[in-house]
Scaffold this motif. Structure first.
Motif, short mmCIF file in Angstrom:
data_model
loop_
_atom_site.label_atom_id
_atom_site.label_comp_id
_atom_site.label_asym_id
_atom_site.label_seq_id
_atom_site.Cartn_x
_atom_site.Cartn_y
_atom_site.Cartn_z
N UNK A 138 -7.30 -3.00 2.58
CA UNK A 138 -8.42 -3.33 1.69
C UNK A 138 -9.74 -3.52 2.43
N UNK A 139 -9.77 -4.16 3.59
CA UNK A 139 -11.06 -4.31 4.29
C UNK A 139 -11.72 -2.97 4.64
N UNK A 140 -10.93 -1.98 5.07
CA UNK A 140 -11.47 -0.66 5.39
C UNK A 140 -11.99 0.03 4.12
N UNK A 141 -11.25 -0.10 3.03
CA UNK A 141 -11.67 0.49 1.76
C UNK A 141 -12.97 -0.16 1.31
N UNK A 142 -13.07 -1.46 1.44
CA UNK A 142 -14.30 -2.17 1.06
C UNK A 142 -15.50 -1.66 1.84
N UNK A 143 -15.32 -1.41 3.12
CA UNK A 143 -16.40 -0.88 3.95
C UNK A 143 -16.88 0.48 3.43
N UNK A 144 -15.94 1.35 3.08
CA UNK A 144 -16.30 2.67 2.55
C UNK A 144 -17.02 2.54 1.21
N UNK A 145 -16.49 1.68 0.32
CA UNK A 145 -17.11 1.51 -0.99
C UNK A 145 -18.52 0.92 -0.87
N UNK A 146 -18.71 0.01 0.05
CA UNK A 146 -20.03 -0.57 0.26
C UNK A 146 -21.01 0.48 0.75
N UNK A 147 -20.56 1.34 1.67
CA UNK A 147 -21.40 2.41 2.19
C UNK A 147 -21.88 3.33 1.06
N UNK B 83 -13.38 11.90 0.84
CA UNK B 83 -12.95 12.20 2.21
C UNK B 83 -12.84 10.91 3.04
N UNK B 84 -13.83 10.04 2.94
CA UNK B 84 -13.80 8.80 3.71
C UNK B 84 -12.69 7.87 3.24
N UNK B 85 -12.46 7.83 1.93
CA UNK B 85 -11.35 7.00 1.42
C UNK B 85 -10.01 7.53 1.90
N UNK B 86 -9.84 8.84 1.90
CA UNK B 86 -8.57 9.43 2.33
C UNK B 86 -8.34 9.27 3.83
N UNK B 87 -9.39 9.00 4.59
CA UNK B 87 -9.23 8.72 6.02
C UNK B 87 -8.61 7.36 6.28
N UNK B 88 -8.59 6.50 5.27
CA UNK B 88 -7.98 5.17 5.40
C UNK B 88 -6.49 5.32 5.11
N UNK B 89 -5.68 4.89 6.08
CA UNK B 89 -4.23 4.95 5.92
C UNK B 89 -3.80 4.15 4.69
N UNK B 90 -2.87 4.71 3.91
CA UNK B 90 -2.34 4.01 2.75
C UNK B 90 -3.13 4.21 1.47
N UNK B 91 -4.18 5.04 1.51
CA UNK B 91 -5.03 5.26 0.33
C UNK B 91 -4.75 6.65 -0.24
#
Length: 82
Positions: free
Chosen positions: A17-26, A67-75
């Motif tokens: 979730x922290x990595x996903x949050x970073x992408x969504x904020x961007x 693309x950035x979301x799919x780079x996060x493992x588990x997404x």
């Protein structure tokens, strides 16, 4: 400009979730609405999360977000254009 509903799952949620949050904020300027869901029990929270996004943007920006979301493992990501 496209209007898109995007759904993404995160599993395990607490790990990624922290990595996903970073992408969504961007990409926050193209996200019109965000709804986050996960199952809650009295003794634990579900490790599988679901986020639903309403996105208004050009297709290239939507693809960048995907693309950035799919780079996060588990997404995993699915979306439909309205």
């Amino acid at each position: 400009m496209e209007s898109v509903i995007m759904a993404l799952t995160i599993d395990p949620r607490t790990a990624h979730a922290p990595q996903v949050q970073t992408v969504l904020t961007k990409h926050g300027c193209i996200i019109k609405t965000r709804i986050g869901l996960h199952e809650v029990h009295s003794d634990h929270c579900s490790e599988k999360g679901l986020i639903i996004l309403h996105i208004c943007a050009e297709l290239d920006k939507i693809k960048d977000l995907e693309r950035e979301l799919l780079d996060v493992k588990g997404v995993s990501v699915k979306y439909m254009t309205l």
